[in-house]
Design a protein around this motif. Structure first.
Motif, short mmCIF file in Angstrom:
data_model
loop_
_atom_site.label_atom_id
_atom_site.label_comp_id
_atom_site.label_asym_id
_atom_site.label_seq_id
_atom_site.Cartn_x
_atom_site.Cartn_y
_atom_site.Cartn_z
N ASP A 94 0.83 -1.37 -0.04
CA ASP A 94 0.09 0.13 -0.39
C ASP A 94 0.90 1.32 -0.01
O ASP A 94 0.99 2.16 1.15
N THR A 144 5.61 -0.89 14.03
CA THR A 144 4.35 -0.35 14.50
C THR A 144 2.61 0.03 14.21
O THR A 144 2.99 -0.26 13.09
N LYS A 171 -0.10 1.10 12.31
CA LYS A 171 -0.52 1.77 11.13
C LYS A 171 -1.80 2.73 11.94
O LYS A 171 -1.54 4.15 10.47
N1 UDP Z 1 -1.64 -1.11 6.74
C1 UDP Z 1 -1.96 -1.09 4.98
N2 UDP Z 1 -2.59 0.77 4.58
C2 UDP Z 1 -2.40 0.79 5.94
C3 UDP Z 1 -1.92 0.95 6.83
C4 UDP Z 1 -2.44 -0.57 6.94
O1 UDP Z 1 -2.24 -2.16 4.41
O2 UDP Z 1 -2.95 2.37 5.30
C5 UDP Z 1 -1.56 -2.57 6.44
C6 UDP Z 1 -0.58 -3.11 8.28
O3 UDP Z 1 0.75 -2.94 7.03
C7 UDP Z 1 -0.75 -3.68 7.91
C8 UDP Z 1 -2.34 -4.09 8.79
O4 UDP Z 1 -2.95 -3.18 7.64
O5 UDP Z 1 -0.78 -5.18 8.27
C9 UDP Z 1 -3.16 -3.49 10.18
O6 UDP Z 1 -2.01 -2.89 10.54
P1 UDP Z 1 -1.77 -2.35 12.29
O7 UDP Z 1 -0.91 -3.55 12.49
O8 UDP Z 1 -0.82 -1.48 11.99
O9 UDP Z 1 -3.21 -2.47 12.55
P2 UDP Z 1 -3.04 -2.81 14.15
O10 UDP Z 1 -2.98 -4.39 14.26
O11 UDP Z 1 -2.98 -1.70 15.41
O12 UDP Z 1 -4.72 -2.29 14.52
#
Ligand code: UDP
Ligand code: MG
Length: 329
Positions: free
Chosen positions: A41, A204, A206
């Motif tokens: 992305d 970290t 996202k």
């Molecule tokens: N991600 C993405 N685009 C974005 C934000 C996040 O593809 O703009 C992906 C990120 O790389 C990960 C997944 O979405 O593979 C989940 O994100 P993250 O782990 O940061 O979320 P959390 O687990 O903290 O809710």
């Protein structure tokens, strides 16, 4: 092909090789035919270079790269379009979701006939205050408002029948509510499986605090569109009519009361000195505005390109030949 694994990722260079190796281990052990679709992305780090290396190493890996960062929903949607497997699994790239869950998810779809199975991070390894507690509240609200009995709507690890992902469109930040989109498309058999969740190993999160505002707004949109998207006047018209009638009769009452008092020589005040007059006036104006909004919304939905697109599950008819025969009988 048995399984397509769609992985949206944004700046996850450290995790990718480990994730791919782990997936390969599980898939080979279980004997699945599979593909891994990594949707970059718009990463700013070396993620895309690493995906290039993984593609060289393994015929199962495919890579798609966005020109810029469009968001997780866009990445998922693009992955869904590309997926060819009978079962499509989505998972996060950050190693928080475990590939060991895949065989069971696959089995639930294929053998138990679920349209989709959502992971449930029952023992969630994320910060308590900024993630776990607000998430409990959102999930509760989403359950109440959508009638879908899931504990964890936004779990990145989910499995779908291919038809489901080909029938839904994920955009904006709607990846949080894919089960609602699926149900709206007519796929009602939605299951849940408790999944293992790990702490983030590299990088970290996202998603920051903007989640707290976007999440509930998206929930409202998704519910509004699913219920009234094709008939907005029913929503605005009902509300507008109700408020207008309230204001109309209140104003009528104020006028009649005034006349009655004048007639009977009772003490009275100017209508414009009566605070209720302004409230009823406001009601009539707001009611009219809602009505006009309803008409405009009808015009918009009338020109929507998908206004007459329905998902047809099956069709049946006797073939032309048979029909002719039928006539002879
Ligand atoms: N991600 C993405 N685009 C974005 C934000 C996040 O593809 O703009 C992906 C990120 O790389 C990960 C997944 O979405 O593979 C989940 O994100 P993250 O782990 O940061 O979320 P959390 O687990 O903290 O809710
Ligand atoms: Mg994560």
């Amino acid at each position: 092909m048995d399984i397509s694994i769609v992985i949206p990722l944004f700046n996850e260079e450290e995790s990718l090789p480990e994730l791919e190796a782990w997936l390969r281990r599980v898939m080979e052990r279980e004997g699945f035919s599979y593909e891994v679709i990594m949707v970059d992305d718009g990463s700013k780090d070396d993620s895309w270079k690493i995906i290039g290396q993984l593609v060289q190493q393994s015929p199962h890996v495919r890579g798609i790269k966005f020109q810029r960062n469009y968001g997780k929903s866009a990445a998922l949607n693009t992955g869904f379009l590309a997926a060819a497997g009978r079962v499509v699994v989505t998972m996060d790239a950050d190693l928080q979701d475990s590939p060991e869950e895949l065989p069971e998810l696959y089995r639930m779809i294929v053998e138990e006939g679920y349209d989709m199975v959502s992971g449930w991070k029952k023992n969630r390894k994320d910060p308590l205050l900024s993630k776990n507690i607000p998430s409990k509240f959102y999930n509760w609200t989403a359950r109440m408002m959508t009638g879908i009995k899931l504990h964890d709507f936004n779990c990145g690890l989910k499995a779908y029948k291919r038809e489901v992902v080909k029938s839904i469109e994920v955009y904006g930040d709607m990846h949080r509510y894919i089960p609602v989109l699926a149900k709206w498309a007519g796929f009602n058999k939605i299951g849940e499986k408790v999944v293992v969740h790990q702490e983030r190993k590299y990088g970290t999160s996202k998603f920051g605090i903007e989640r707290f505002i976007r999440g509930p707004l998206d929930l409202m949109s998704v519910i509004f569109i699913s219920r009234f998207g094709k008939r907005p006047m029913h929503f605005f018209g009902t509300l507008g009519l109700f408020i207008f009638i309230l204001g109309f009769f209140a104003a009528g009452y104020i006028g009649i009361n005034k006349l009655y008092r004048l007639n009977n020589h009772l003490p009275t005040i100017l209508v414009t000195d009566n605070p209720y007059f302004f409230i009823s006036l406001a009601c009539m104006i707001i009611g009219t505005l809602l009505f006009v909004t309803g008409f405009l919304a009808e015009l918009v939905s009338r020109y929507a390109p998908d206004r007459n697109q329905y998902l047809i599950e099956e069709q049946i008819e006797r073939s032309m030949e048979r029909r002719k025969e039928g006539k002879k009988e």
